[in-house]
Design an enzyme around this catalytic site. Structure first.
Site, PDB file in Angstrom:
ATOM      1  CB  ILE A  16      -0.866   0.019   1.126  1.00  0.00           C
ATOM      2  CG1 ILE A  16      -0.223  -0.070   2.548  1.00  0.00           C
ATOM      3  CG2 ILE A  16      -1.886  -0.967   1.010  1.00  0.00           C
ATOM      4  CD1 ILE A  16      -1.234   0.173   3.868  1.00  0.00           C
ATOM      5  CG  ASP A  17      -0.096   4.439  -2.628  1.00  0.00           C
ATOM      6  OD1 ASP A  17       0.615   3.573  -3.506  1.00  0.00           O
ATOM      7  OD2 ASP A  17      -1.162   5.023  -3.124  1.00  0.00           O
ATOM      8  CE  LYS A  18       6.837   8.821   2.846  1.00  0.00           C
ATOM      9  NZ  LYS A  18       6.167   9.963   2.890  1.00  0.00           N
TER      10      LYS A  18
ATOM     11  CB  THR B 218      -2.398   4.294   2.002  1.00  0.00           C
ATOM     12  OG1 THR B 218      -2.550   5.081   0.709  1.00  0.00           O
ATOM     13  CG2 THR B 218      -3.732   3.535   2.257  1.00  0.00           C
TER      14      THR B 218
ATOM     15  NE  ARG C 208      -2.735   8.658  -3.861  1.00  0.00           N
ATOM     16  CZ  ARG C 208      -1.701   8.784  -3.879  1.00  0.00           C
ATOM     17  NH1 ARG C 208      -0.443   7.613  -3.729  1.00  0.00           N
ATOM     18  NH2 ARG C 208      -1.019  10.080  -4.146  1.00  0.00           N
TER      19      ARG C 208
END
Length: 302
Positions: free
Chosen positions: A137-139, A141, A237
């Site tokens: 998962i994104d940094k 998030t 996103r």
């Protein structure tokens, strides 16, 4: 470490900081430069700036290039929020701001560094920099990830990701009032044709499907649940921005002027469910949104 200084001329006015430095260091990738900027190793007129800072004529830019490191990633004593662990898997609740695995220019402070301190028996399928990492998962998030402790578990979990049988649900706060109570965005996603750090809806991209349901509407925002059928980079996103409702706090796809001072997008991986690779039984985990997320909801409620 090597330090270099640059003076911006008028022809370079309004260029992004990361783009400018990528042109100065053609042997370095743009992602590498962005990581160096993220770790505050770049200063403009004596102050750290973000990658999207638009440089001005006369700006003095100083960049410190980290020394090359051995890719034998080191363990670090970083606290982990472990939801479940056995001999096959670890389920963790990742905080906002933590990168999942090392990348060029970023070798410390990641989830992998923390995991290696907690246990050494992680699957080696993804190589030395991504031991045990099945999905990311994104940094910026927060939320739940499952990590494989052996190759057999990794293969079985990866198969569930590929055939879309893994349950992945997110909570997001978006801009604007979403009209429909629920809906589906089925639009292909690929790398943005002009900006390499962004993804975009593109006809030649890979199929991406996001289902969403409205949880609560506010005056200018909507709290939604997003259910992933596929798992493309930045999928939620990109899809929400595409339908006109970008995530609050999103520095890449969101509004330029943000009402709240946040560390990133308000997106939380709330629920994760999968078939246990050893027992064959379905297990599911759920976490609450973080406190900073709750504070924004409270402000909107008032």
């Amino acid at each position: 470490m090597e330090s270099k200084k640059f003076l911006v001329c008028s022809e370079e006015e309004n260029m992004r900081l990361d783009v400018f430095l990528s042109k100065c260091f053609q042997d370095k990738s743009r992602s590498y430069i962005q990581n160096v900027i993220e770790y505050k190793l770049v200063e403009v007129n004596g102050k750290a700036k973000k990658s999207n800072y638009k440089i001005k004529s006369g700006d003095n830019i100083e960049i410190t290039i980290p020394d090359p490191v051995n890719l034998n990633i080191q363990s670090e004593d970083i606290p982990l929020d472990i939801l479940y662990e056995d001999k096959d898997v670890i389920v963790v609740n990742k905080p906002q701001g933590m990168i999942v695995h090392p990348a060029p220019g970023v070798y410390e402070g990641t989830l992998v560094n923390a995991l290696l301190n907690h246990c050494r028996d992680l699957s080696g399928i993804n190589g030395v920099t991504r031991p045990g990492i099945v999905h990311r998962i994104d940094k910026d998030t927060s939320g739940i990830l499952v990590v494989a402790k052996n190759d057999n578990s990794h293969n079985k979990l990866a198969k569930q990701l590929k055939d879309h049988s893994m349950t992945r649900e997110y909570i997001a706060l978006v801009e604007g009032v979403v009209k429909l109570d629920e809906g589906t965005v089925d639009e292909p996603i690929a790398r943005h044709p002009k900006d390499k750090i962004k993804m975009a809806v593109c006809v030649n991209g890979k199929r991406a499907i996001t289902h969403y349901k409205v949880i609560k509407r506010f005056k200018n925002n909507t709290l939604i649940k997003c259910i992933l059928e596929t798992g493309r980079t930045h999928q939620i996103r990109v899809h929400m921005a595409y339908i006109g409702h970008p995530l609050v706090g999103d520095p890449v796809y969101g509004y330029k002027k943000q009402r709240f001072k946040l560390g990133g997008q308000l997106l939380h991986a709330e629920k994760l469910g999968f078939i246990h690779p050893a027992t064959g039984k379905y297990i599911e985990f759920e976490t609450e949104i973080p406190d900073y997320f709750k504070k924004v909801i409270k402000v909107l409620d008032n």
